[in-house]
Enzyme design. Structure first.
Site, PDB file in Angstrom:
ATOM      1  CB  SER A 127      -0.870  -0.026   1.257  1.00  0.00           C
ATOM      2  OG  SER A 127      -1.442   1.226   1.479  1.00  0.00           O
ATOM      3  CE1 TYR A 152      -3.925  -2.699   5.476  1.00  0.00           C
ATOM      4  CE2 TYR A 152      -3.524  -0.329   5.415  1.00  0.00           C
ATOM      5  CZ  TYR A 152      -3.724  -1.529   4.758  1.00  0.00           C
ATOM      6  OH  TYR A 152      -3.723  -1.550   3.384  1.00  0.00           O
ATOM      7  CE  LYS A 156      -1.471  -4.569   3.231  1.00  0.00           C
ATOM      8  NZ  LYS A 156      -1.717  -5.881   2.637  1.00  0.00           N
TER       9      LYS A 156
HETATM   10  C1  UD1 Z   1      -6.964   4.294   3.429  1.00  0.00           C
HETATM   11  C2  UD1 Z   1      -5.719   3.732   4.065  1.00  0.00           C
HETATM   12  C3  UD1 Z   1      -4.880   3.022   3.030  1.00  0.00           C
HETATM   13  C4  UD1 Z   1      -5.705   1.993   2.294  1.00  0.00           C
HETATM   14  C5  UD1 Z   1      -6.876   2.710   1.654  1.00  0.00           C
HETATM   15  C6  UD1 Z   1      -7.762   1.794   0.861  1.00  0.00           C
HETATM   16  C7  UD1 Z   1      -5.094   5.353   5.787  1.00  0.00           C
HETATM   17  C8  UD1 Z   1      -4.054   6.292   6.284  1.00  0.00           C
HETATM   18  N1  UD1 Z   1      -4.882   4.771   4.630  1.00  0.00           N
HETATM   19  O1  UD1 Z   1      -6.579   5.336   2.561  1.00  0.00           O
HETATM   20  O2  UD1 Z   1      -3.817   2.392   3.656  1.00  0.00           O
HETATM   21  O3  UD1 Z   1      -4.895   1.372   1.322  1.00  0.00           O
HETATM   22  O4  UD1 Z   1      -7.661   3.317   2.697  1.00  0.00           O
HETATM   23  O5  UD1 Z   1      -8.427   0.879   1.669  1.00  0.00           O
HETATM   24  O6  UD1 Z   1      -6.085   5.137   6.419  1.00  0.00           O
HETATM   25  N2  UD1 Z   1     -12.979  10.834   3.220  1.00  0.00           N
HETATM   26  C9  UD1 Z   1     -13.991  11.737   3.559  1.00  0.00           C
HETATM   27  N3  UD1 Z   1     -15.149  11.241   4.086  1.00  0.00           N
HETATM   28  C10 UD1 Z   1     -15.358   9.897   4.286  1.00  0.00           C
HETATM   29  C11 UD1 Z   1     -14.333   8.993   3.929  1.00  0.00           C
HETATM   30  C12 UD1 Z   1     -13.152   9.506   3.408  1.00  0.00           C
HETATM   31  O7  UD1 Z   1     -13.841  12.940   3.399  1.00  0.00           O
HETATM   32  O8  UD1 Z   1     -16.426   9.532   4.784  1.00  0.00           O
HETATM   33  C13 UD1 Z   1     -11.727  11.352   2.651  1.00  0.00           C
HETATM   34  C14 UD1 Z   1     -10.506  11.056   3.496  1.00  0.00           C
HETATM   35  O9  UD1 Z   1     -10.289  12.089   4.408  1.00  0.00           O
HETATM   36  C15 UD1 Z   1      -9.418  10.973   2.427  1.00  0.00           C
HETATM   37  C16 UD1 Z   1     -10.153  10.458   1.190  1.00  0.00           C
HETATM   38  O10 UD1 Z   1     -11.527  10.679   1.431  1.00  0.00           O
HETATM   39  O11 UD1 Z   1      -8.960  12.247   2.129  1.00  0.00           O
HETATM   40  C17 UD1 Z   1      -9.918   8.985   0.961  1.00  0.00           C
HETATM   41  O12 UD1 Z   1     -10.181   8.279   2.161  1.00  0.00           O
HETATM   42  P1  UD1 Z   1     -10.229   6.675   2.230  1.00  0.00           P
HETATM   43  O13 UD1 Z   1     -11.086   6.157   1.144  1.00  0.00           O
HETATM   44  O14 UD1 Z   1     -10.571   6.311   3.636  1.00  0.00           O
HETATM   45  O15 UD1 Z   1      -8.754   6.241   1.870  1.00  0.00           O
HETATM   46  P2  UD1 Z   1      -7.341   6.689   2.528  1.00  0.00           P
HETATM   47  O16 UD1 Z   1      -7.535   7.204   3.888  1.00  0.00           O
HETATM   48  O17 UD1 Z   1      -6.629   7.533   1.551  1.00  0.00           O
END
Ligand code: UD1
Length: 336
Positions: A127, A152, A156
């Protein structure tokens, strides 16, 4: 020419199932091992609907080394693609031991079975989380690996270290794929993501909100140092990601390197608001969303430099965020 048999651990999961489809379509014979911990048996039917082939499946925890060995021998496995692992960041903070046991011991059990059966090739699901908040963007594979933010992420990192050490013995060839943000679903909508409970990830949260399962999406912070203030990620369509695994088999078969690491993304970053707008536009839907506080542990921005995968794997992402939001919505709609 008949292609080889590939063991796919976690082959009924989100990325695993899409990879099984691409393997079949490329002439390989996948053998799935999955303990249904975070997946459903019905995924097998979805794969069959797409490919017209029902893949071989074993309901097994990979910690069971002896039975893994039997399966490897029975099916004359040539190469392993290893997806089976826990992946929820928050859950890993609450239950670190379970994460270390399952993800790290799971890999060790698999490697022991492979060694015993003389299987020398593995493709590993890593990841971009290993980079943390990179100071240089886009991130290349040479960017430093930072201290993991969660158990987690640490699993990795540890698994990559274990693979590196074993590869150094000359007994194993490894390709480690560092995924950016996998999203979307198969264009047929026969397979896709099946989050249990409240989704943590952005795209399933969006589709569940649009479907009325969730009241509204909270965007975690709009005061970041980005164009519109929301975080930037590199969202990659799961079908593109799946294809990178098939290309990795070609690479591992034709290359001498002991271990190679590849970024698998699109090379393009999108903000949370851009994803929301693309979802609304492509699907002609108004999404109920609000701006909330930052989520702890989130990094501000990351996107991939994929030149290494473009050149050495001969792979490039073809699909866009428009494809992602359309396919994810099509998938969500047939779930209800
Ligand atoms: C997370 C994991 C990463 C994993 C990936 C896919 C972390 C630090 N990283 O990435 O290791 O490979 O998931 O499973 O946790 N967001 C919102 N509202 C929401 C959900 C998300 O605004 O309800 C935003 C988050 O702040 C982020 C973006 O959407 O900026 C993506 O979030 P998310 O899909 O959870 O992925 P990551 O956090 O990037």
């Amino acid at each position: 020419m008949k292609k080889s048999n590939i063991l796919v651990t976690g082959g009924l999961g989100f990325i695993g199932s899409h990879t099984v489809v691409e393997l079949i379509e490329d002439g390989y014979i996948p053998v799935i091992v999955d303990n249904l911990n975070n997946s459903e048996l019905s995924v097998l039917t979805g794969i069959e609907k797409i490919t017209k082939i029902k893949p071989i499946f074993y309901n097994l925890n990979i910690l069971n080394t002896n039975i893994l060995e039997e399966i490897i021998i029975q099916h004359q496995i040539d190469c392993v693609i290893h997806f089976a692992a826990h992946k929820a960041v928050g859950e890993s903070v609450e239950n670190p031991l379970e994460y270390y046991y399952n993800n790290v011991s799971g890999l060790i059990s698999l490697l022991k079975a492979m060694e015993k059966c003389n299987v020398k090739k593995i493709i590993f699901s890593s990841s971009c989380t290993v980079y943390g908040q990179a100071s240089q963007l886009p991130v290349t594979e040479n960017n430093p690996i930072l201290k993991a933010e969660s158990p987690y992420g640490n699993t990795k990192k540890i698994c990559e270290e274990i693979l590196t050490d074993v590869a150094k013995t000359g007994k194993l060839k490894v390709v480690s794929l560092r995924y950016f943000n996998p999203a979307g679903a198969h264009k047929s909508a026969f397979i896709g993501e099946l989050p249990k409970g409240i989704p943590n990830n952005l795209i399933p949260f969006i589709t569940q909100t649009a479907a009325g399962i969730r009241h509204s999406l909270t965007i975690f912070g709009d005061d970041y140092n980005t164009l519109d203030g929301t975080c930037i990620r590199d969202y990659i369509h799961v079908t593109d990601l799946a294809k990178a695994h098939v290309k990795s088999i070609n690479f591992i078969n034709s290359n001498e390197s002991e271990i190679e690491v590849f970024n698998i993304g699109t090379g393009k970053g999108s903000t949370v608001l851009e994803i929301v707008k693309a979802f609304e536009k492509e699907n002609s839907i108004k999404l109920n969303y609000k701006i909330g506080n930052r989520r702890s542990g989130d990094i501000e921005k990351i996107w991939a430099d994929c030149k290494k995968a473009n050149t050495l794997l001969n792979w490039k992402a073809q699909l866009t965020i428009e494809n992602i939001v359309k396919d994810a919505w099509k998938w969500q709609n047939q779930l209800i």
